[in-house]
Design a protein around this motif. Structure first.
Motif, PDB file in Angstrom:
ATOM      1  N   GLY A   1     -50.453  -3.317   0.001  1.00  0.00           N
ATOM      2  CA  GLY A   1     -50.592  -4.282   0.963  1.00  0.00           C
ATOM      3  C   GLY A   1     -50.735  -3.864   2.499  1.00  0.00           C
ATOM      4  O   GLY A   1     -51.679  -4.159   3.150  1.00  0.00           O
TER       5      GLY A   1
ATOM      6  N   LEU B   1     -54.208  -1.964   2.681  1.00  0.00           N
ATOM      7  CA  LEU B   1     -55.373  -3.009   3.090  1.00  0.00           C
ATOM      8  C   LEU B   1     -55.402  -3.833   4.146  1.00  0.00           C
ATOM      9  O   LEU B   1     -56.372  -3.663   4.846  1.00  0.00           O
ATOM     10  CB  LEU B   1     -55.249  -3.999   1.864  1.00  0.00           C
ATOM     11  CG  LEU B   1     -56.536  -4.914   1.554  1.00  0.00           C
ATOM     12  CD1 LEU B   1     -57.645  -3.960   1.232  1.00  0.00           C
ATOM     13  CD2 LEU B   1     -56.133  -5.892   0.285  1.00  0.00           C
ATOM     14  N   THR B   2     -54.144  -4.060   4.798  1.00  0.00           N
ATOM     15  CA  THR B   2     -53.940  -4.838   6.283  1.00  0.00           C
ATOM     16  C   THR B   2     -54.544  -3.765   7.224  1.00  0.00           C
ATOM     17  O   THR B   2     -55.299  -4.091   7.991  1.00  0.00           O
ATOM     18  CB  THR B   2     -52.639  -5.059   6.427  1.00  0.00           C
ATOM     19  OG1 THR B   2     -52.098  -5.640   5.053  1.00  0.00           O
ATOM     20  CG2 THR B   2     -52.535  -6.176   7.549  1.00  0.00           C
TER      21      THR B   2
ATOM     22  N   LEU C   1     -58.264  -3.094   7.168  1.00  0.00           N
ATOM     23  CA  LEU C   1     -58.937  -4.491   7.661  1.00  0.00           C
ATOM     24  C   LEU C   1     -58.508  -4.835   9.179  1.00  0.00           C
ATOM     25  O   LEU C   1     -59.623  -5.119  10.019  1.00  0.00           O
ATOM     26  CB  LEU C   1     -58.665  -5.774   6.801  1.00  0.00           C
ATOM     27  CG  LEU C   1     -59.457  -5.528   5.576  1.00  0.00           C
ATOM     28  CD1 LEU C   1     -58.859  -6.662   4.543  1.00  0.00           C
ATOM     29  CD2 LEU C   1     -60.868  -5.646   5.437  1.00  0.00           C
TER      30      LEU C   1
ATOM     31  N   PHE D   1     -62.261  -6.076  -1.519  1.00  0.00           N
ATOM     32  CA  PHE D   1     -61.825  -6.704  -0.235  1.00  0.00           C
ATOM     33  C   PHE D   1     -62.399  -5.972   0.742  1.00  0.00           C
ATOM     34  O   PHE D   1     -62.338  -6.773   1.882  1.00  0.00           O
ATOM     35  CB  PHE D   1     -60.185  -6.792  -0.338  1.00  0.00           C
ATOM     36  CG  PHE D   1     -59.656  -7.348  -1.734  1.00  0.00           C
ATOM     37  CD1 PHE D   1     -59.836  -8.610  -1.735  1.00  0.00           C
ATOM     38  CD2 PHE D   1     -59.162  -6.728  -2.666  1.00  0.00           C
ATOM     39  CE1 PHE D   1     -59.311  -9.292  -2.828  1.00  0.00           C
ATOM     40  CE2 PHE D   1     -58.513  -7.346  -3.594  1.00  0.00           C
ATOM     41  CZ  PHE D   1     -58.553  -8.551  -3.934  1.00  0.00           C
TER      42      PHE D   1
ATOM     43  N   LYS E   1     -67.047  -5.964   5.346  1.00  0.00           N
ATOM     44  CA  LYS E   1     -66.136  -5.916   6.385  1.00  0.00           C
ATOM     45  C   LYS E   1     -66.595  -4.816   7.593  1.00  0.00           C
ATOM     46  O   LYS E   1     -65.825  -4.674   8.870  1.00  0.00           O
ATOM     47  CB  LYS E   1     -64.618  -6.043   6.198  1.00  0.00           C
ATOM     48  CG  LYS E   1     -64.121  -6.712   5.217  1.00  0.00           C
ATOM     49  CD  LYS E   1     -64.229  -8.279   5.850  1.00  0.00           C
ATOM     50  CE  LYS E   1     -63.468  -9.057   4.880  1.00  0.00           C
ATOM     51  NZ  LYS E   1     -64.330 -10.009   4.020  1.00  0.00           N
TER      52      LYS E   1
ATOM     53  N   ASP F   1     -59.581 -14.336  -8.433  1.00  0.00           N
ATOM     54  CA  ASP F   1     -58.363 -13.773  -8.128  1.00  0.00           C
ATOM     55  C   ASP F   1     -57.602 -14.408  -7.267  1.00  0.00           C
ATOM     56  O   ASP F   1     -56.123 -14.433  -7.593  1.00  0.00           O
ATOM     57  CB  ASP F   1     -58.848 -12.390  -7.014  1.00  0.00           C
ATOM     58  CG  ASP F   1     -57.855 -11.862  -6.385  1.00  0.00           C
ATOM     59  OD1 ASP F   1     -56.916 -11.371  -6.965  1.00  0.00           O
ATOM     60  OD2 ASP F   1     -57.860 -11.955  -4.979  1.00  0.00           O
ATOM     61  N   ARG F   2     -57.819 -15.314  -6.398  1.00  0.00           N
ATOM     62  CA  ARG F   2     -56.534 -16.142  -5.706  1.00  0.00           C
ATOM     63  C   ARG F   2     -56.052 -17.159  -6.651  1.00  0.00           C
ATOM     64  O   ARG F   2     -54.780 -17.362  -6.627  1.00  0.00           O
ATOM     65  CB  ARG F   2     -57.346 -16.919  -4.451  1.00  0.00           C
ATOM     66  CG  ARG F   2     -58.116 -16.266  -3.461  1.00  0.00           C
ATOM     67  CD  ARG F   2     -57.367 -16.135  -2.128  1.00  0.00           C
ATOM     68  NE  ARG F   2     -56.666 -17.306  -1.854  1.00  0.00           N
ATOM     69  CZ  ARG F   2     -57.311 -18.049  -1.011  1.00  0.00           C
ATOM     70  NH1 ARG F   2     -58.310 -17.897  -0.251  1.00  0.00           N
ATOM     71  NH2 ARG F   2     -56.541 -19.269  -0.577  1.00  0.00           N
TER      72      ARG F   2
ATOM     73  N   HIS G   1     -61.863 -14.972   2.391  1.00  0.00           N
ATOM     74  CA  HIS G   1     -61.568 -14.034   1.748  1.00  0.00           C
ATOM     75  C   HIS G   1     -61.317 -12.748   2.776  1.00  0.00           C
ATOM     76  O   HIS G   1     -62.084 -12.156   3.239  1.00  0.00           O
ATOM     77  CB  HIS G   1     -62.496 -13.543   0.654  1.00  0.00           C
ATOM     78  CG  HIS G   1     -62.014 -13.111  -0.534  1.00  0.00           C
ATOM     79  ND1 HIS G   1     -61.110 -13.628  -1.195  1.00  0.00           N
ATOM     80  CD2 HIS G   1     -62.304 -11.911  -1.254  1.00  0.00           C
ATOM     81  CE1 HIS G   1     -60.729 -12.998  -2.214  1.00  0.00           C
ATOM     82  NE2 HIS G   1     -61.485 -11.835  -2.339  1.00  0.00           N
ATOM     83  N   MET G   2     -59.897 -12.568   3.258  1.00  0.00           N
ATOM     84  CA  MET G   2     -59.462 -11.420   3.912  1.00  0.00           C
ATOM     85  C   MET G   2     -59.902 -11.639   5.364  1.00  0.00           C
ATOM     86  O   MET G   2     -59.875 -10.645   6.136  1.00  0.00           O
ATOM     87  CB  MET G   2     -59.891 -10.322   3.254  1.00  0.00           C
ATOM     88  CG  MET G   2     -59.623 -10.014   1.725  1.00  0.00           C
ATOM     89  SD  MET G   2     -57.753  -9.829   1.738  1.00  0.00           S
ATOM     90  CE  MET G   2     -57.598 -10.245   0.145  1.00  0.00           C
TER      91      MET G   2
ATOM     92  N   ILE H   1     -48.458 -13.117   2.570  1.00  0.00           N
ATOM     93  CA  ILE H   1     -48.893 -12.041   3.682  1.00  0.00           C
ATOM     94  C   ILE H   1     -49.395 -10.656   2.831  1.00  0.00           C
ATOM     95  O   ILE H   1     -50.120 -10.181   3.452  1.00  0.00           O
ATOM     96  CB  ILE H   1     -47.523 -11.620   4.441  1.00  0.00           C
ATOM     97  CG1 ILE H   1     -47.142 -12.984   5.183  1.00  0.00           C
ATOM     98  CG2 ILE H   1     -47.756 -10.465   5.093  1.00  0.00           C
ATOM     99  CD1 ILE H   1     -45.869 -12.669   6.070  1.00  0.00           C
ATOM    100  N   GLN H   2     -48.886 -10.476   1.687  1.00  0.00           N
ATOM    101  CA  GLN H   2     -49.374  -9.228   1.143  1.00  0.00           C
ATOM    102  C   GLN H   2     -50.840  -9.426   0.772  1.00  0.00           C
ATOM    103  O   GLN H   2     -51.673  -8.550   0.690  1.00  0.00           O
ATOM    104  CB  GLN H   2     -48.754  -9.151  -0.315  1.00  0.00           C
ATOM    105  CG  GLN H   2     -47.288  -8.284  -0.164  1.00  0.00           C
ATOM    106  CD  GLN H   2     -47.087  -7.185  -0.684  1.00  0.00           C
ATOM    107  OE1 GLN H   2     -47.600  -7.014  -1.922  1.00  0.00           O
ATOM    108  NE2 GLN H   2     -46.458  -6.047  -0.197  1.00  0.00           N
TER     109      GLN H   2
ATOM    110  N   LEU I   1     -52.898 -11.139   2.599  1.00  0.00           N
ATOM    111  CA  LEU I   1     -53.582 -11.364   3.977  1.00  0.00           C
ATOM    112  C   LEU I   1     -53.862 -12.783   4.155  1.00  0.00           C
ATOM    113  O   LEU I   1     -54.870 -12.957   4.896  1.00  0.00           O
ATOM    114  CB  LEU I   1     -54.968 -10.352   3.931  1.00  0.00           C
ATOM    115  CG  LEU I   1     -54.742  -8.937   3.680  1.00  0.00           C
ATOM    116  CD1 LEU I   1     -55.743  -8.096   4.344  1.00  0.00           C
ATOM    117  CD2 LEU I   1     -53.695  -8.373   4.763  1.00  0.00           C
ATOM    118  N   GLU I   2     -53.148 -13.500   3.378  1.00  0.00           N
ATOM    119  CA  GLU I   2     -53.350 -14.905   3.699  1.00  0.00           C
ATOM    120  C   GLU I   2     -52.292 -15.509   4.771  1.00  0.00           C
ATOM    121  O   GLU I   2     -51.357 -16.173   4.770  1.00  0.00           O
ATOM    122  CB  GLU I   2     -53.001 -15.750   2.293  1.00  0.00           C
ATOM    123  CG  GLU I   2     -53.893 -15.346   1.404  1.00  0.00           C
ATOM    124  CD  GLU I   2     -53.869 -16.066  -0.282  1.00  0.00           C
ATOM    125  OE1 GLU I   2     -52.840 -16.856  -0.012  1.00  0.00           O
ATOM    126  OE2 GLU I   2     -54.439 -15.719  -0.997  1.00  0.00           O
ATOM    127  N   TYR I   3     -52.780 -14.956   6.021  1.00  0.00           N
ATOM    128  CA  TYR I   3     -51.726 -15.304   7.317  1.00  0.00           C
ATOM    129  C   TYR I   3     -51.592 -16.741   7.234  1.00  0.00           C
ATOM    130  O   TYR I   3     -50.574 -17.160   7.649  1.00  0.00           O
ATOM    131  CB  TYR I   3     -52.175 -14.308   8.173  1.00  0.00           C
ATOM    132  CG  TYR I   3     -52.074 -12.885   8.124  1.00  0.00           C
ATOM    133  CD1 TYR I   3     -50.816 -12.592   8.092  1.00  0.00           C
ATOM    134  CD2 TYR I   3     -53.071 -12.068   8.155  1.00  0.00           C
ATOM    135  CE1 TYR I   3     -50.497 -11.053   7.481  1.00  0.00           C
ATOM    136  CE2 TYR I   3     -53.014 -10.801   7.733  1.00  0.00           C
ATOM    137  CZ  TYR I   3     -51.720 -10.164   7.672  1.00  0.00           C
ATOM    138  OH  TYR I   3     -51.470  -8.933   7.556  1.00  0.00           O
TER     139      TYR I   3
END
Lengths: 437, 286
Positions: A85, A88-89, A92, A110, A114, A424-425, B41-42, B248-249, B251-253
């Protein structure tokens, strides 16, 4: 070693000395280049001021590897092990806080589009023609096609063009990553508690009522669900068009079966880190579960029998690689490319082989393994001597045989890869419902 | 130089107000703002949409998460209150020597010398299928098979919570009990009150502020936890915050921010409820 090198060809060494300034750096570089072929290849005044920040999961971003690279290459490598996690954060939202992103192939969807990753021209990577064909052509060495269910290497290894915007899912001139290790995963069992190594033969056993209250799954939807799907298919309860990319209906059916099983008390636990998976198995809370190869080793090293059992239906495969970040320029970019070329030149491959992982360029790793180690890890032959882990601790006694056999006996039987689904979601949402049901 | 009274008051509230604004007010505003943002997405897209809240209120998982968290909060509150009150009562009214009183009080805090995580994790080998407790039970022929419900269950979660949070109940109750004038109790005794009557009519009402403060500590900590639930239930139970941390993991803030806002509101309501029953300010002032 450095004396021998400088004695060998006076002029080259002298130039190197004067350029690199500082005896320590010079000695390290010379020592390293004696062992490897042709590193370093960058000769710059200020190379020692360069620091590359390399982040990745703890199974791949290993300090010892960075230290060795630093010795061989003459610039600094800072290895940071982080959870997926965070990785990735950071990639990005703070892409400049890292230079080399050690990704699991399933992170690439993901990161595409970007503007945080840089494409690697195939021609700049020197070991591509020596890389195993599952990455380069999508075939096994015997010519069979690799399963395309999930994020197979061929789906994740190429950008459409130099802009690094979209995965090509077929070979092009631009690599998304330098693949650095791959493996085939299966279930871990406690042979002493299930009635021997032969007692578990199929993925279906993960959901067999006889292991009620003694089974566990990894609490990470994209992997945990594949383990379950392998089991459901093996038991003939459900059929999937593509296990690596399930439809909403397939996800719904799978989750409802899972929720029923959970309510019946089939699962003892859902683990979320390496340590938990080791302890669940070592304490006997669980006798069959999703597991990683080094965790099996960790249980075995406590003197408790644990087995990464080869199953009839085949393996779940995965791959990991290094991506340079888009912000790299100039000398730093040259150093990054140098680092990527160094990575598969052998030292790393030898190191990770002793954790049970394969190098995508096995012939270089072979140079850093003893013939006995090579036979054990890659050829699936009985250990001719005691087998040690990378840190020199006893891992397997003489005579042991690696579970599943040789590299291609194991990897050649991969039927599905770790994946990111189109839904995925939705999968994550349903998985969370299952875990909290 | 003499400060004007107004200036003096401002200087006194100033530091705390500043800290609260910078470290609580502003971040909270950011969270509230983010909770109305859109996201694909992200990536987070500034906007003003109510979808995040709509998703929370239409998802049945939300209710089950809140029910589960509140269930834990109530059970843990009741047990810690019983233990905390008893321990404090014993320390204040039964132990005569001040030295022993302080010594025993410090003893209560000994477990806090190690980290929360260690204290929680050590329950795992103790309660496990082949753990110490089950070995004793089976060895003494009290049960034929190891008890499975001890670990990776709601029971295990409650045990860990009680272990972690009881001291938060003991300290404020001890504090308010210690301020009870012992002459009151002597007078009640002289007037013929039974022990139980003294407890009910004098000690309990005068400990109310401590009970309220302890309750606030315990309830807010349980409502805000996800780690204990996750580890002690073996990942089988979820809490409001564990769902939030999953978001949060990924990234869905914005949805995570919306969940956080709802949680803050719920917890504030719970605290307000406690304070409505007990007016802590009045109790402390008296």
């Amino acid at each position: 070693m450095s004396d021998a090198a400088s004695g060998g060809s006076g002029r080259a060494s002298l130039t190197r000395r004067s350029l690199l300034q500082g005896v320590a750096a010079g000695a390290g570089v010379a020592a390293g280049s004696g062992a490897l072929t042709g590193f370093p290849t960058i000769w710059a005044q200020n190379i020692k001021d360069i620091t590359l920040v390399h982040i990745g999961g703890s199974y791949a971003a290993i300090k010892e590897i960075g230290d060795q690279a630093q010795k061989d290459l003459g610039f600094k490598i800072e290895i940071q092990a982080v959870d997926p996690g965070t990785q990735l954060t950071r990639a990005l939202t703070q892409p400049k806080s890292l230079d080399i992103n050690n990704v699991d192939a399933t992170q690439l969807p993901f990161l595409q589009g970007k503007g945080v990753l840089k494409a690697i021209p195939v021609k700049d990577y020197k070991l591509w023609d020596k890389t195993v064909p599952i990455f380069t052509t999508g075939k096994f060495p015997d010519g069979r096609e690799v399963s395309n269910q999930g994020y197979s290497p061929i789906k994740s290894c190429f950008w459409e063009d130099a802009s690094a915007k979209k995965l090509a899912t077929k070979p092009t001139e631009f690599l998304t990553m330098i693949p650095t290790l791959f493996n085939a995963d299966t279930l871990g069992i406690r042979p002493d508690l299930v009635g021997g190594r032969e007692a578990v033969k199929t993925w279906g056993d993960l959901l067999d009522p006889k292991y009620k209250g003694k089974a566990a799954l990894v609490d990470y939807a994209p992997v945990g669900v594949i383990d379950v799907v392998m089991a459901l298919e093996a038991r003939g309860e459900l059929k999937y068009a593509d296990k690596g990319n399930m439809t909403k209906a397939e996800i719904d059916k799978t989750t409802s079966i899972l929720i029923d099983l959970k309510k019946q008390g089939h699962f003892r636990a859902f683990w979320s880190n390496f340590d938990q998976s080791v302890n669940l198995m070592a304490s006997g809370e669980v006798v069959i579960q999703s597991m990683w190869s080094p965790a099996v080793t960790a249980v075995r090293s406590r003197g408790i029998d644990c087995y990464f059992v080869p199953l009839n239906e085949g393996y779940r495969g995965w791959s990991v690689g290094l991506c340079p970040m888009a912000h790299l320029t100039g000398l730093k970019n040259d150093c990054a490319m140098e680092y990527l070329n160094w990575f598969n030149s052998g030292w790393q491959g030898g190191f990770i082989a002793k954790q049970g992982y394969y190098s995508p360029v096995p012939e270089t790793a072979k140079k850093f393994l003893t013939p006995e180690e090579w036979d054990y890890w890659y050829e699936g032959k009985p250990a001719a001597v005691d087998i040690m882990d990378p840190y020199g601790h006893l891992m397997e006694k003489k005579g042991a045989v690696r579970d599943g056999g040789s590299l291609w006996e194991r990897e050649g039987r991969v039927v599905v890869w770790n994946t990111v689904m189109d839904e995925d979601r939705y999968l994550t949402k349903r998985w969370n419902e299952f875990v909290s049901a | 130089m003499k400060l004007s009274p107004a200036l003096a008051s401002w200087l006194q509230v100033g530091p705390l107000a500043l800290i609260l604004i910078v470290f609580f007010g502003l971040p909270m505003l950011v969270v509230v703002a983010a909770s109305f943002f859109d996201f694909d997405h992200m990536a987070i897209v500034p906007a003003f949409i109510l979808d995040n809240y709509q998703d929370i209120f239409t998802d049945e998982v939300t209710l089950s998460l809140y029910l589960s968290s509140i269930k834990f909060a109530v059970i843990v509150w009741a047990i810690t209150l019983l233990i905390g009150f008893t321990v404090a009562y014993f320390l204040v009214f039964h132990v005569q020597s001040l030295l022993i009183k302080i010594g025993l009080f410090l003893l209560c805090s000994v477990p806090f010398w190690t980290s929360n995580i260690i204290r929680m994790i050590s329950w795992i080998p103790f309660l496990g299928r082949n753990g110490i407790f089950n070995q004793v039970l089976v060895g003494a022929h009290i049960v034929p098979h190891p008890l499975e419900f001890l670990l990776f269950s709601d029971f295990a979660v409650v045990v860990a919570y009680v272990h972690l949070f009881t001291l938060f109940m003991v300290v404020p109750i001890f504090n308010s009990m210690a301020r009870i004038d012992t002459r009151l109790i002597e007078a009640a005794k002289d007037a013929g009150a039974s022990r139980y009557a003294i407890l009910r009519e004098i000690v309990l009402p005068l400990s109310k502020s401590g009970i309220a403060l302890g309750s606030i500590f315990v309830v807010t900590q349980v409502m805000g936890d996800f780690f204990v639930v996750k580890v002690m239930s073996g990942g089988q139970s979820a809490s409001v915050v564990s769902a939030l941390s999953n978001e949060i993991q990924q990234l869905e803030y914005p949805p995570a921010a919306a969940s956080a806002v709802i949680l803050v509101i719920v917890v504030v309501l719970m605290v307000a409820g406690i304070l409505r029953v007990v007016d802590v300010r009045k109790e402390l002032a008296s």
